[in-house]
Design a protein around this motif. Structure first.
Motif, PDB file in Angstrom:
ATOM      1  N   ILE A   1       0.818  -1.152  -0.139  1.00 46.80           N
ATOM      2  CA  ILE A   1      -0.030  -0.094   0.024  1.00 46.80           C
ATOM      3  C   ILE A   1       0.831   1.236  -0.054  1.00 46.80           C
ATOM      4  O   ILE A   1       1.626   1.333   0.809  1.00 46.80           O
ATOM      5  N   ASP A   2       0.784   1.972  -1.134  1.00 50.66           N
ATOM      6  CA  ASP A   2       1.514   3.532  -1.023  1.00 50.66           C
ATOM      7  C   ASP A   2       0.703   4.419  -0.399  1.00 50.66           C
ATOM      8  O   ASP A   2      -0.292   4.992  -1.077  1.00 50.66           O
ATOM      9  N   ALA A   3       0.908   4.524   0.739  1.00 51.29           N
ATOM     10  CA  ALA A   3       0.139   5.561   1.577  1.00 51.29           C
ATOM     11  C   ALA A   3       0.820   7.002   1.673  1.00 51.29           C
ATOM     12  O   ALA A   3       0.376   7.861   2.532  1.00 51.29           O
ATOM     13  N   ASP A   4       1.794   7.196   0.880  1.00 52.36           N
ATOM     14  CA  ASP A   4       2.396   8.440   0.755  1.00 52.36           C
ATOM     15  C   ASP A   4       2.053   9.268  -0.323  1.00 52.36           C
ATOM     16  O   ASP A   4       1.992   8.815  -1.758  1.00 52.36           O
ATOM     17  N   PRO A   5       1.465  10.293  -0.153  1.00 51.63           N
ATOM     18  CA  PRO A   5       0.829  11.214  -1.083  1.00 51.63           C
ATOM     19  C   PRO A   5       1.915  11.433  -2.361  1.00 51.63           C
ATOM     20  O   PRO A   5       1.502  11.776  -3.634  1.00 51.63           O
ATOM     21  N   GLN A   6       3.117  11.367  -2.058  1.00 47.81           N
ATOM     22  CA  GLN A   6       4.267  11.523  -3.061  1.00 47.81           C
ATOM     23  C   GLN A   6       4.077  10.400  -4.111  1.00 47.81           C
ATOM     24  O   GLN A   6       4.629  10.536  -5.270  1.00 47.81           O
TER      25      GLN A   6
ATOM     26  N   ILE B   1       2.844  -1.367   4.177  1.00 48.62           N
ATOM     27  CA  ILE B   1       2.275   0.091   4.087  1.00 48.62           C
ATOM     28  C   ILE B   1       3.401   0.904   3.913  1.00 48.62           C
ATOM     29  O   ILE B   1       4.332   0.907   5.365  1.00 48.62           O
ATOM     30  N   ASP B   2       3.625   1.505   3.019  1.00 47.34           N
ATOM     31  CA  ASP B   2       4.755   2.521   2.846  1.00 47.34           C
ATOM     32  C   ASP B   2       4.015   3.936   3.198  1.00 47.34           C
ATOM     33  O   ASP B   2       3.225   4.484   2.533  1.00 47.34           O
ATOM     34  N   GLY B   3       4.328   4.424   4.629  1.00 44.94           N
ATOM     35  CA  GLY B   3       3.604   5.559   5.115  1.00 44.94           C
ATOM     36  C   GLY B   3       4.063   6.805   4.725  1.00 44.94           C
ATOM     37  O   GLY B   3       5.457   6.919   3.977  1.00 44.94           O
ATOM     38  N   PRO B   4       3.513   7.799   5.060  1.00 45.26           N
ATOM     39  CA  PRO B   4       3.880   8.959   4.617  1.00 45.26           C
ATOM     40  C   PRO B   4       4.844   9.974   5.854  1.00 45.26           C
ATOM     41  O   PRO B   4       4.485   9.533   6.648  1.00 45.26           O
ATOM     42  N   PRO B   5       5.533  10.870   5.431  1.00 44.31           N
ATOM     43  CA  PRO B   5       6.096  11.503   6.601  1.00 44.31           C
ATOM     44  C   PRO B   5       5.234  12.689   6.839  1.00 44.31           C
ATOM     45  O   PRO B   5       4.537  13.337   5.967  1.00 44.31           O
ATOM     46  N   ARG B   6       5.136  13.038   8.139  1.00 42.65           N
ATOM     47  CA  ARG B   6       4.336  14.492   8.477  1.00 42.65           C
ATOM     48  C   ARG B   6       3.042  14.542   8.312  1.00 42.65           C
ATOM     49  O   ARG B   6       2.405  15.576   7.890  1.00 42.65           O
ATOM     50  N   VAL B   7       2.368  13.352   8.294  1.00 43.93           N
ATOM     51  CA  VAL B   7       0.862  13.359   8.126  1.00 43.93           C
ATOM     52  C   VAL B   7       0.334  12.534   9.090  1.00 43.93           C
ATOM     53  O   VAL B   7       0.104  11.347   9.056  1.00 43.93           O
ATOM     54  N   ALA B   8       0.101  13.145  10.435  1.00 40.54           N
ATOM     55  CA  ALA B   8      -0.283  12.388  11.534  1.00 40.54           C
ATOM     56  C   ALA B   8      -1.560  11.628  11.345  1.00 40.54           C
ATOM     57  O   ALA B   8      -1.418  10.571  11.877  1.00 40.54           O
TER      58      ALA B   8
END
Length: 217
Positions: free
Chosen positions: A35-40, A85-92
């Motif tokens: 799961i690409d959960a990073d908006p980038q 899950i590949d998570g995002p930085p700075r998105v709490a």
């Protein structure tokens, strides 16, 4: 099993580790969804590059950069052996949702005091999630390590007393990972006997022992 790679700080190598763990588990015959959960969307970009190179699909990659992961990831897990899950930085909000979905959270850090200090907010989120998911397992993983540096050793020693603790397996700063990212490949496909591939294998092995409740050798 649902594994989330998370850190509030960007640039720690979450996507690289997520892709290569998914690839290693797929290589072992498991059904895997990332799961690409990073908006980038870096993992999605890698998957698209792989398709352009006409390389075989090893695992599925889906984009879910929203705070409903804790509901959607378990649904995906019903039809797979592993969800990464590949998570995002700075998105709490997204991080909280990923933590509520995960069985294991990996917190990649580079061997630097700055990374150690930046992880404090991440640890607060892990502790918050454990109120609702007391069974949540967490580990730091040292990534982008230069071989046998004093800084890497000192960072590992500093994290040794933390909860969560640091994994024994470390991943180096290697050109092979950059080549893999650019070409839609995995380091095991570039050279399965190289150090980068061996480090990913060791990382996956240690995670398997943790999930099985066995101590490291």
């Amino acid at each position: 099993m649902i594994v989330a790679l998370l850190n509030q700080k960007g640039g720690t190598g979450k996507t690289t580790l997520a892709l290569h763990l998914a690839g290693e588990w797929a290589r072992r015959g498991n059904r895997v969804t990332l799961i690409d959960a990073d908006p980038q969307g870096s993992a999605l970009d890698w998957s698209e590059q792989r398709a352009r190179e006409h390389l075989p699909r090893r695992f599925g990659v889906v984009g879910l950069a929203r705070d409903t992961l804790h509901r959607e990831a378990p649904e995906l897990a019903r039809n797979t052996d592993h969800v990464v899950i590949d998570g995002p930085p700075r998105v709490a909000g997204l991080m909280r949702s990923a933590l509520l979905a995960a069985d294991l959270v990996l917190i990649p850090v580079q061997p630097s005091p700055l990374d150690g200090w930046a992880s404090a907010e991440m640890l607060a989120l892990v502790n918050e999630a454990r109120v609702y998911r007391p069974e949540l397992v967490g580990r730091f993983v040292l990534n982008r390590c230069a071989a046998r540096t004093v800084l890497a050793r000192e960072t590992a020693e500093a994290l040794a007393d933390h909860d969560p603790p640091v994994l024994s397996a470390t991943v180096g700063q290697r050109i092979a990972f950059a080549v893999a990212a650019q070409t839609g490949r995995l380091v095991s496909e570039i050279d399965n006997a190289a150090a980068a591939a061996r480090e990913i294998t060791a990382l996956a092995d240690e995670i398997a022992r943790i999930v099985a409740g066995k101590p490291s050798p």
